[in-house]
Design a protein around this motif. Structure first.
Motif, PDB file in Angstrom:
ATOM      1  N   CYS A 109       4.119   5.859  -5.434  1.00  0.00           N
ATOM      2  CA  CYS A 109       4.056   6.070  -6.882  1.00  0.00           C
ATOM      3  C   CYS A 109       3.123   7.235  -7.202  1.00  0.00           C
ATOM      4  O   CYS A 109       3.455   8.115  -8.001  1.00  0.00           O
ATOM      5  N   ALA A 110       1.958   7.233  -6.555  1.00  0.00           N
ATOM      6  CA  ALA A 110       0.993   8.309  -6.789  1.00  0.00           C
ATOM      7  C   ALA A 110       1.581   9.646  -6.368  1.00  0.00           C
ATOM      8  O   ALA A 110       1.416  10.664  -7.037  1.00  0.00           O
ATOM      9  N   PHE A 111       2.315   9.624  -5.259  1.00  0.00           N
ATOM     10  CA  PHE A 111       2.923  10.835  -4.719  1.00  0.00           C
ATOM     11  C   PHE A 111       3.949  11.411  -5.697  1.00  0.00           C
ATOM     12  O   PHE A 111       4.000  12.619  -5.929  1.00  0.00           O
TER      13      PHE A 111
ATOM     14  N   VAL B 178       0.839  -1.200   0.000  1.00  0.00           N
ATOM     15  CA  VAL B 178       0.000   0.000   0.000  1.00  0.00           C
ATOM     16  C   VAL B 178       0.878   1.255   0.000  1.00  0.00           C
ATOM     17  O   VAL B 178       0.658   2.193  -0.777  1.00  0.00           O
ATOM     18  N   THR B 179       1.921   1.240   0.869  1.00  0.00           N
ATOM     19  CA  THR B 179       2.817   2.403   0.898  1.00  0.00           C
ATOM     20  C   THR B 179       3.472   2.614  -0.455  1.00  0.00           C
ATOM     21  O   THR B 179       3.594   3.742  -0.931  1.00  0.00           O
TER      22      THR B 179
ATOM     23  N   ILE C 160      10.471   3.235  -7.852  1.00  0.00           N
ATOM     24  CA  ILE C 160       9.976   3.695  -6.555  1.00  0.00           C
ATOM     25  C   ILE C 160       9.185   2.580  -5.874  1.00  0.00           C
ATOM     26  O   ILE C 160       9.355   2.298  -4.677  1.00  0.00           O
ATOM     27  N   PHE C 161       8.337   1.923  -6.653  1.00  0.00           N
ATOM     28  CA  PHE C 161       7.516   0.832  -6.118  1.00  0.00           C
ATOM     29  C   PHE C 161       8.403  -0.260  -5.508  1.00  0.00           C
ATOM     30  O   PHE C 161       8.225  -0.648  -4.350  1.00  0.00           O
TER      31      PHE C 161
ATOM     32  N   ILE D  41       1.198  -1.667 -12.192  1.00  0.00           N
ATOM     33  CA  ILE D  41       1.711  -0.310 -12.007  1.00  0.00           C
ATOM     34  C   ILE D  41       2.440   0.168 -13.265  1.00  0.00           C
ATOM     35  O   ILE D  41       2.390   1.344 -13.623  1.00  0.00           O
ATOM     36  N   THR D  42       3.087  -0.777 -13.973  1.00  0.00           N
ATOM     37  CA  THR D  42       3.766  -0.398 -15.222  1.00  0.00           C
ATOM     38  C   THR D  42       2.773   0.135 -16.230  1.00  0.00           C
ATOM     39  O   THR D  42       2.950   1.211 -16.806  1.00  0.00           O
ATOM     40  N   ARG D  43       1.722  -0.641 -16.435  1.00  0.00           N
ATOM     41  CA  ARG D  43       0.723  -0.238 -17.420  1.00  0.00           C
ATOM     42  C   ARG D  43       0.044   1.051 -16.972  1.00  0.00           C
ATOM     43  O   ARG D  43      -0.192   1.958 -17.770  1.00  0.00           O
ATOM     44  N   GLY D  44      -0.270   1.103 -15.674  1.00  0.00           N
ATOM     45  CA  GLY D  44      -0.940   2.289 -15.156  1.00  0.00           C
ATOM     46  C   GLY D  44      -0.109   3.536 -15.378  1.00  0.00           C
ATOM     47  O   GLY D  44      -0.599   4.541 -15.884  1.00  0.00           O
ATOM     48  N   SER D  45       1.185   3.438 -15.052  1.00  0.00           N
ATOM     49  CA  SER D  45       1.999   4.648 -15.181  1.00  0.00           C
ATOM     50  C   SER D  45       2.232   4.970 -16.643  1.00  0.00           C
ATOM     51  O   SER D  45       2.356   6.148 -16.996  1.00  0.00           O
TER      52      SER D  45
END
Lengths: 384, 327
Positions: free
Chosen positions: A54-56, A48-49, A350-351, A326-330
């Motif tokens: 990543c969002a941060f 979760v962190t 970062i993840f 997360i790869t696809r999302g970013s």
């Protein structure tokens, strides 16, 4: 009167502290027995962190876009059929490579050369399709491609394994260099096959040009699932799996209980190479060509996935899925907010780094020095 | 023709030499920092940030002073490099994370960061290519240009930038410090056997922190050199990390000695440039030649393990985190 005594005490305490500078505020100890519950809690918190981090990071570069990365990730997963298949492909390749290198890592053999093994397997498949393809039926051609890809991957992996077994050569650096040699071979054959353009044109023999990309993704995914099931059984239920675990734990113990350490090292790493060769084969099947950058550093990402998944098949599946997610999302988010493809690298790093940091809490525990804390507290209480 | 090849090879040398010097220093203290390619990318990013900031301060490159530009780029490259080293050693020394995993993750990060800075600044300055080019050529006016040289010696050695001379100076300085001083001895002790060094009263964590930070700062200059002096601000995205991996290879090739590193870097640069300048008989050979340094490194790696000579080995505790209670 009491006040003066207290002051004296306080002074004493302070002078004691000054006299003993070696007294540390905390010390770190190895965590001996970790319960499953604790492990799961730490893992969930770390993931979760990591996602929030990543969002941060995205928020730093594009203020006000904190949630974009999550919405894009879900969009990439469920937005449309095509998007779903691209995500599935990413997941299949990452999981496949991570599973392929798993036995080597369980044996504490740092195989950073997955990328090279895949590339060489793919190159073998391309060469078969190019030079044998025209003379044999399509089905036979594709089978030959698979066989040669497996052989090439296995042989490529055998080279560092042989020297590791024979001379104890540092495999981390050896396999790392082998990646670039594989790229060199591909660059060489690109020139041999087409000196004018320096690239390999789309292959037709044995690559099923009529099948759509989505079908090929499904085939790749099914193969990866089979590989995963095989690896689960191989590591946990067979003698081979037991032997390589022992070799990984302590080499001397393995020797004394009669395991042929050299043979185990070579056998295990060749297995990695074979699985990487298979991945190389279906990469070629899908791309119908090969180039030095076709894997794009996924071999390294897979190393991190395997390590952070504790060389455990189930955890590796979860990690591979999260990284693909997360790869696809970013990458979708980066196109939406105009940040360029490099942003994907940052989020993955970062993840993974955040999860790596949380490993500390799994392996170690921090003991605060109660004496210092208590004495300070007492002084405070008395003062009040 | 040969003189031109030598010149080009010399020109490329510091890109490898900075990286390998920094990495050698780090590895001597027992840290295998696979983040070096990423740190070199951070050096480029530092250069870009420095130029950008200076541009805002002086308002256009027409007013720029070469010395100040130079100070700005070097300062930011060193800063980002040192920061990378600090992050790396915080994870590997204090949190005791695996060095290989952290290194690979940091390389991924560095490549991404460099690309992102490139992209961000590109979109804010329309003609970014000329933007950097202008500044970097200002720096290079500090010295005589290639055309103004009167003899070969001047052409080969004189017509180079400050960073070029710095790379050789730093390589020799690091070699002397490691070989001849007490601090160097302590660093080597920490790298060979951290437990022993700890028992002898050497603070293992401090030594590892300091060497990694200094080493990373030196490595970052390699990326900066590539950006400022070799390519004069003209960048193709995705080249720097390839030089980084060659720098890591160079460390093994030179058997963890930075003075040998100078010769190794020149040789690597020579092999790298040979096909480009001479044009080998076929393009196929051209391609194979480019990858020759990796092959040579593998041969060296096998040879040092096969002959098992103590002086030529990697530091004993390379890649192993130190934890006192585990001894």
């Amino acid at each position: 009167m009491s006040k003066t005594v207290l002051e004296k005490d306080k002074n004493n305490l302070e002078s004691n502290e000054a006299k003993a500078p070696r007294e540390k505020l905390f010390h770190i100890a190895k965590r001996m027995d970790v319960s499953l519950q604790y492990k799961i809690i730490v893992r969930v918190i770390s993931i979760v962190t990591a996602l929030l981090m990543c969002a941060f990071v995205l928020n730093i570069f594009k203020p006000g876009k904190f949630f974009t990365i999550f919405s894009s990730s879900f969009n990439a997963l469920t937005g449309s059929t095509n998007k779903f298949f691209i995500t599935l492909d990413e997941f299949a390749i990452l999981l496949g490579i991570s599973i392929a290198i798993l036995p080597a890592f369980k044996m504490k053999f740092w195989n950073l050369g997955a990328e090279g093994q895949i590339l060489i397997g793919g190159l073998a498949a391309v060469l078969v399709s190019k030079y044998i393809g025209p003379y044999v039926p399509n089905v036979l051609c594709t089978i030959l491609m698979l066989i040669f890809a497996i052989i090439a991957g296995g042989v490529w992996a055998l080279i560092p394994a042989f020297f590791k077994a024979k001379f104890n050569t540092n495999e981390t650096l050896f396999t790392l260099m082998m990646n670039y040699l594989a790229m060199g071979f591909i660059a060489f054959f690109e020139q041999v096959i087409d000196p004018a353009h320096g690239t390999i044109a789309q292959l037709t023999n044995g690559t099923f040009p009529d099948a759509t990309d989505n079908v090929k993704t499904i085939i790749a995914f099914v193969i990866v699932v089979l590989m995963t099931l095989f690896m689960f059984g191989y590591l946990n239920k067979t003698k081979h799996g037991y032997e390589l675990t022992v070799v990984g734990e302590t080499r001397n113990t393995a020797k004394y209980i009669g395991i042929n350490v050299k043979a185990v090292i070579m056998r295990t790493v060749v297995l990695c190479g074979i699985l990487c060769g298979i991945i190389g084969y279906f990469t070629v099947l899908k791309q119908k060509s090969i180039s030095p950058n076709i894997i794009g550093g996924k071999g390294f990402t897979a190393v991190m996935i395997a390590w952070l998944g504790h060389m455990n098949v189930v955890e590796v599946i979860v990690m591979a899925f999260l990284v693909a997610f997360i790869t696809r999302g970013s990458s979708v988010a980066a196109t939406n907010v105009d940040l360029g493809s490099a942003f994907t690298n940052i989020t993955i790093a970062i993840f993974l780094i955040t999860i790596l940091a949380f490993e500390f809490f799994l392996n170690y525990e921090v003991h605060f020095n109660k004496k210092i804390f208590k004495s300070k507290k007492e002084v405070k209480e008395v003062e009040e | 023709m040969f003189i031109r090849l030598l010149k080009e090879a010399f020109r490329l040398t510091p890109a490898f030499l900075f990286g390998s010097t920094g990495e050698t220093l780090t590895e001597k203290s027992g840290h295998l920092n696979l983040g070096t390619p990423g740190i070199m990318c951070m050096g480029v990013a530092g250069g870009m940030i420095g130029i950008n900031l200076y541009d805002k301060i002086c308002g256009g490159f027409e007013n720029a002073s070469p010395v100040l530009t130079f100070i700005f780029v070097v300062f930011f490259a060193l800063l980002l490099g040192a920061l990378s080293g600090l992050i790396f050693s915080f994870f590997t020394v204090s949190l005791r994370c695996n060095q290989n995993v952290m290194g690979l993750a940091y390389t991924t990060f560095g490549i991404g960061f460099y690309g992102l800075i490139f992209k961000t600044i590109e979109s804010s300055h329309f003609q970014s290519i000329f933007f950097y080019n202008n500044y970097c050529s200002t720096i290079n006016t500090l010295f005589i240009s290639d055309q103004a040289c009167t003899n070969n010696f001047q052409y080969l050695f004189g017509a180079n930038g400050v960073l070029w001379f710095m790379s050789f100076t730093i390589a020799i300085a690091v070699a002397v410090v490691l070989k001849r001083t007490k601090v160097g001895l302590f660093v080597r002790a920490v790298g060979e056997n951290a437990g022993c060094a700890d028992a002898a009263g050497i603070n293992v964590s401090t030594y590892r922190y300091v060497t990694t930070i200094i080493g990373s700062a030196i490595s970052a200059l390699g990326g900066l050199y590539y950006f400022v002096e070799m390519n004069v601000g003209l960048l193709e995205f995705g080249n720097v990390d390839a030089y980084g991996w060659l720098a890591v290879a160079l460390v093994i090739f030179t058997l963890w000695k930075t003075d040998l590193g100078i010769l190794g870097a020149i040789l690597f640069a020579f092999l790298f440039k040979l096909p480009e300048i001479y044009g080998l008989p076929s393009p196929q050979l051209n391609m194979l030649f480019q990858y020759l340094p990796y092959f040579v490194t593998i041969i060296i790696l096998v040879m040092i393990s096969a002959f098992d000579k103590k002086a030529a080995q990697a530091p004993g505790n390379l890649g192993i985190p130190y934890f006192r209670e585990e001894r």
